[in-house]
Design a protein around this motif. Structure first.
Motif, PDB file in Angstrom:
ATOM      1  N   TYR A  60       0.865  -1.176   0.000  1.00  0.00           N
ATOM      2  CA  TYR A  60       0.000   0.000   0.000  1.00  0.00           C
ATOM      3  C   TYR A  60       0.896   1.217   0.000  1.00  0.00           C
ATOM      4  O   TYR A  60       1.805   1.327   0.820  1.00  0.00           O
ATOM      5  CB  TYR A  60      -0.937  -0.018   1.210  1.00  0.00           C
ATOM      6  CG  TYR A  60      -2.034  -1.027   1.012  1.00  0.00           C
ATOM      7  CD1 TYR A  60      -3.256  -0.655   0.469  1.00  0.00           C
ATOM      8  CD2 TYR A  60      -1.826  -2.368   1.316  1.00  0.00           C
ATOM      9  CE1 TYR A  60      -4.253  -1.594   0.237  1.00  0.00           C
ATOM     10  CE2 TYR A  60      -2.816  -3.312   1.089  1.00  0.00           C
ATOM     11  CZ  TYR A  60      -4.026  -2.911   0.554  1.00  0.00           C
ATOM     12  OH  TYR A  60      -5.010  -3.844   0.317  1.00  0.00           O
ATOM     13  N   PHE A  61       0.662   2.117  -0.963  1.00  0.00           N
ATOM     14  CA  PHE A  61       1.478   3.311  -1.121  1.00  0.00           C
ATOM     15  C   PHE A  61       0.568   4.468  -1.486  1.00  0.00           C
ATOM     16  O   PHE A  61      -0.243   4.343  -2.412  1.00  0.00           O
ATOM     17  CB  PHE A  61       2.542   3.087  -2.204  1.00  0.00           C
ATOM     18  CG  PHE A  61       3.517   4.218  -2.346  1.00  0.00           C
ATOM     19  CD1 PHE A  61       4.501   4.412  -1.386  1.00  0.00           C
ATOM     20  CD2 PHE A  61       3.445   5.091  -3.411  1.00  0.00           C
ATOM     21  CE1 PHE A  61       5.398   5.454  -1.500  1.00  0.00           C
ATOM     22  CE2 PHE A  61       4.336   6.137  -3.537  1.00  0.00           C
ATOM     23  CZ  PHE A  61       5.322   6.317  -2.567  1.00  0.00           C
ATOM     24  N   LEU A  62       0.673   5.557  -0.737  1.00  0.00           N
ATOM     25  CA  LEU A  62      -0.191   6.726  -0.938  1.00  0.00           C
ATOM     26  C   LEU A  62      -1.667   6.320  -0.928  1.00  0.00           C
ATOM     27  O   LEU A  62      -2.479   6.817  -1.702  1.00  0.00           O
ATOM     28  CB  LEU A  62       0.161   7.460  -2.239  1.00  0.00           C
ATOM     29  CG  LEU A  62       1.576   8.038  -2.318  1.00  0.00           C
ATOM     30  CD1 LEU A  62       1.827   8.661  -3.686  1.00  0.00           C
ATOM     31  CD2 LEU A  62       1.795   9.085  -1.219  1.00  0.00           C
ATOM     32  N   GLY A  63      -1.993   5.382  -0.030  1.00  0.00           N
ATOM     33  CA  GLY A  63      -3.374   4.960   0.148  1.00  0.00           C
ATOM     34  C   GLY A  63      -3.921   4.008  -0.896  1.00  0.00           C
ATOM     35  O   GLY A  63      -5.095   3.672  -0.874  1.00  0.00           O
ATOM     36  N   ARG A  64      -3.071   3.566  -1.810  1.00  0.00           N
ATOM     37  CA  ARG A  64      -3.529   2.672  -2.877  1.00  0.00           C
ATOM     38  C   ARG A  64      -2.842   1.319  -2.787  1.00  0.00           C
ATOM     39  O   ARG A  64      -1.658   1.242  -2.476  1.00  0.00           O
ATOM     40  CB  ARG A  64      -3.220   3.278  -4.243  1.00  0.00           C
ATOM     41  CG  ARG A  64      -3.935   4.598  -4.473  1.00  0.00           C
ATOM     42  CD  ARG A  64      -3.657   5.117  -5.825  1.00  0.00           C
ATOM     43  NE  ARG A  64      -4.209   4.196  -6.815  1.00  0.00           N
ATOM     44  CZ  ARG A  64      -4.229   4.424  -8.101  1.00  0.00           C
ATOM     45  NH1 ARG A  64      -3.705   5.522  -8.579  1.00  0.00           N
ATOM     46  NH2 ARG A  64      -4.748   3.549  -8.941  1.00  0.00           N
ATOM     47  N   ARG A  65      -3.593   0.284  -3.116  1.00  0.00           N
ATOM     48  CA  ARG A  65      -3.010  -1.052  -3.202  1.00  0.00           C
ATOM     49  C   ARG A  65      -2.213  -1.140  -4.492  1.00  0.00           C
ATOM     50  O   ARG A  65      -2.677  -0.740  -5.557  1.00  0.00           O
ATOM     51  CB  ARG A  65      -4.101  -2.114  -3.204  1.00  0.00           C
ATOM     52  CG  ARG A  65      -3.533  -3.517  -3.348  1.00  0.00           C
ATOM     53  CD  ARG A  65      -4.621  -4.551  -3.415  1.00  0.00           C
ATOM     54  NE  ARG A  65      -4.076  -5.802  -3.904  1.00  0.00           N
ATOM     55  CZ  ARG A  65      -4.467  -6.989  -3.486  1.00  0.00           C
ATOM     56  NH1 ARG A  65      -5.405  -7.101  -2.586  1.00  0.00           N
ATOM     57  NH2 ARG A  65      -3.913  -8.074  -3.995  1.00  0.00           N
ATOM     58  N   ILE A  66      -1.008  -1.690  -4.373  1.00  0.00           N
ATOM     59  CA  ILE A  66      -0.139  -1.865  -5.531  1.00  0.00           C
ATOM     60  C   ILE A  66       0.349  -3.313  -5.532  1.00  0.00           C
ATOM     61  O   ILE A  66       0.881  -3.798  -4.541  1.00  0.00           O
ATOM     62  CB  ILE A  66       1.081  -0.925  -5.472  1.00  0.00           C
ATOM     63  CG1 ILE A  66       0.636   0.533  -5.426  1.00  0.00           C
ATOM     64  CG2 ILE A  66       2.008  -1.164  -6.642  1.00  0.00           C
ATOM     65  CD1 ILE A  66       1.767   1.495  -5.157  1.00  0.00           C
ATOM     66  N   MET A 127       5.828  11.646  -4.465  1.00  0.00           N
ATOM     67  CA  MET A 127       6.260  10.250  -4.416  1.00  0.00           C
ATOM     68  C   MET A 127       7.719  10.134  -4.005  1.00  0.00           C
ATOM     69  O   MET A 127       8.070   9.265  -3.211  1.00  0.00           O
ATOM     70  CB  MET A 127       6.049   9.570  -5.773  1.00  0.00           C
ATOM     71  CG  MET A 127       4.616   9.209  -6.031  1.00  0.00           C
ATOM     72  SD  MET A 127       4.439   8.276  -7.546  1.00  0.00           S
ATOM     73  CE  MET A 127       5.357   6.807  -7.178  1.00  0.00           C
ATOM     74  N   GLY A 128       8.568  10.993  -4.542  1.00  0.00           N
ATOM     75  CA  GLY A 128       9.981  10.953  -4.172  1.00  0.00           C
ATOM     76  C   GLY A 128      10.171  11.144  -2.682  1.00  0.00           C
ATOM     77  O   GLY A 128      10.917  10.415  -2.030  1.00  0.00           O
TER      78      GLY A 128
END
Length: 151
Positions: A60-66, A127-128
């Motif tokens: 999970y990154f920035l609230g999204r499943r990846i 993101m960085g």
């Protein structure tokens, strides 16, 4: 837009111990920010984990499943693990290096490079920063986990 973040930390632990733990995909979810699961989905040509092996991660990154797949491009324990994404939302390259320090510790370094164009293009600066923050926490958590009393 590209992301290229490098973080490093000296851990007061032997290089073989740090690298042995950090380079084992079975521990990914224990010390790597956002990773919920990691599974060896393709073995190396000679079997097991090594060059050519693929690990599928759910994070999970920035609230999204990846969901993404990393293929091992270089594997030289206890010094180097280099992986490139072969499936996922953006091209990514992850490199772990471990170098013994003169006092018996380990200089642990993680580098993440990626192409944040397309879906993540507008968020590349955010993101960085988020990637850097996560990597700093990863190395802190790695040290804490390995420094904890063993059961």
């Amino acid at each position: 837009m590209g992301i290229d973040e490098i973080v490093e930390r000296v851990l007061p632990l032997p290089c073989e111990r740090v690298a042995g733990y950090a380079m084992d995909w079975r521990h990914d979810a224990e010390w790597t920010q956002g990773i919920r699961t990691a599974e060896l989905t393709r073995e190396a040509d000679g079997g097991g984990f090594g060059v050519g092996a693929e690990v599928t991660r759910t994070a999970y990154f920035l609230g999204r499943r990846i969901d993404y797949v990393l293929r091992v491009a270089a594997y030289e324990p206890p010094r180097l693990l280099d992986m490139v994404s072969v499936a996922g939302p953006m091209p990514m390259h992850v490199t772990y290096t471990f170098t013994p320090t003169p006092d018996g510790g380990t200089l642990a370094r993680i580098r993440v490079r990626g192409d944040a164009s397309g879906l993540y293009g507008l968020a590349a600066p955010l993101m960085g920063r988020k990637v850097r923050s996560s990597l700093v926490k990863d190395l802190r958590d790695l040290e804490q986990r390995l420094s904890a009393p063993q059961d």
